[in-house]
Write an enzyme that holds these catalytic residues in place. Structure first.
Site, PDB file in Angstrom:
ATOM      1  N   CYS A 135       7.912  -5.655   5.059  1.00 58.51           N
ATOM      2  CA  CYS A 135       6.680  -5.577   4.765  1.00 58.51           C
ATOM      3  C   CYS A 135       5.902  -5.304   5.614  1.00 58.51           C
ATOM      4  CB  CYS A 135       6.099  -6.967   4.701  1.00 58.51           C
ATOM      5  SG  CYS A 135       5.722  -8.292   5.673  1.00 58.51           S
ATOM      6  N   CYS A 136       4.572  -4.644   5.180  1.00 56.44           N
ATOM      7  CA  CYS A 136       3.655  -3.837   6.101  1.00 56.44           C
ATOM      8  C   CYS A 136       4.012  -2.834   6.695  1.00 56.44           C
ATOM      9  CB  CYS A 136       3.206  -5.036   7.194  1.00 56.44           C
ATOM     10  SG  CYS A 136       1.589  -4.340   8.148  1.00 56.44           S
ATOM     11  N   ILE A 137       4.243  -2.481   7.921  1.00 57.99           N
ATOM     12  CA  ILE A 137       4.615  -1.359   8.736  1.00 57.99           C
ATOM     13  C   ILE A 137       5.940  -1.293   8.749  1.00 57.99           C
ATOM     14  CG2 ILE A 137       4.303  -2.285  11.029  1.00 57.99           C
ATOM     15  CD1 ILE A 137       3.410   1.387   9.933  1.00 57.99           C
ATOM     16  N   THR A 197       7.196  -4.688   0.563  1.00 59.44           N
ATOM     17  CA  THR A 197       5.718  -5.089   0.093  1.00 59.44           C
ATOM     18  C   THR A 197       4.490  -4.553   1.194  1.00 59.44           C
ATOM     19  OG1 THR A 197       4.301  -6.428  -0.806  1.00 59.44           O
ATOM     20  CG2 THR A 197       5.627  -7.182   0.709  1.00 59.44           C
TER      21      THR A 197
END
Length: 224
Positions: A135-137, A197
């Site tokens: 998720c994220c980066i 995500t």
């Protein structure tokens, strides 16, 4: 038996380690799904330490494993000890530590390298056809290691809501397929068993980020 899921952290704090809310959301949702989280981090120095009040680097030196232990409440292992054979899935929360401590994405973008320990772990789960949640980066790690994979970091057009959208363009240049998504959505790459995500790549209310991570965790556990 409960699914055993490795959670790999990159320190403690959004600007120089793992994003604490994302890491916490992963652990809460794994617990809710009846899965057993096993937390790991590499035993290496951080790239640097950031004063989270001023948003500026400081002269301090910190260790990624020691800092990650704060989030894990001390229940953590050196990433070098991870054995994929005893685990069912892998999840890596985001935060700048992914781009600074687990890889050199923060300074080199698409030309980055991924730390050998982290790359070995990702390749081991991939080779064993075990699901990987990012998720994220952290999807940039998959983009670098698995050419042609499908991931999301949210949107590819920069705006106030999506301040890090240029990340998607860099990932596309690595040969992966980026799928635009909203913060509460996930994307599943069935061939590579990747579940991604956007989380804090989006300027969204924290409960929406929490819910999106929950969908990611549920899908990872379902695939495990």
């Amino acid at each position: 038996m409960a699914k055993r899921v490795a959670v790999v952290l990159a320190g403690c704090g959004v600007f120089d380690g793992s994003e604490i809310h994302e890491a916490s959301a992963v652990l809460v949702h794994l617990s809710r799904e009846g899965a057993q989280a096993e937390v790991y981090a590499p035993n290496i120095p951080q790239m640097h330490v950031v004063d989270h009040v001023k948003g500026q680097p400081t002269p301090e030196q910190r260790n990624v494993l020691v800092e990650s232990a704060r989030i894990a409440r001390g229940n953590i292992k050196d990433l070098a000890e991870l054995d994929v054979k005893g685990l069912d899935a892998l999840i890596i929360p985001g935060g700048f530590g992914v781009a600074k401590n687990l890889s050199t994405w923060a300074t080199q973008g698409k030309n980055c390298s991924v730390s050998k320990e982290v790359e070995d772990v990702l390749r081991a789960f991939h080779a064993a056809h075990k699901p990987i949640g990012l998720c994220c980066i952290s999807p940039v790690l998959a983009a670098k290691i698995f050419p042609g994979c499908e991931v999301t970091v949210g949107h590819d057009t920069e705006c106030e809501q999506w301040p890090y959208a240029k990340t998607a363009e860099s990932m596309k240049e690595l040969g992966c397929r980026h799928v635009n998504s909203h913060v509460g959505e996930i994307h599943v790459d069935p061939r590579n068993r990747l579940v991604t995500t956007s989380a804090f790549m989006c300027n969204a209310p924290i409960h929406e980020i929490y819910d999106g991570i929950g969908k990611m965790v549920r899908e990872v556990v379902r695939l495990a």
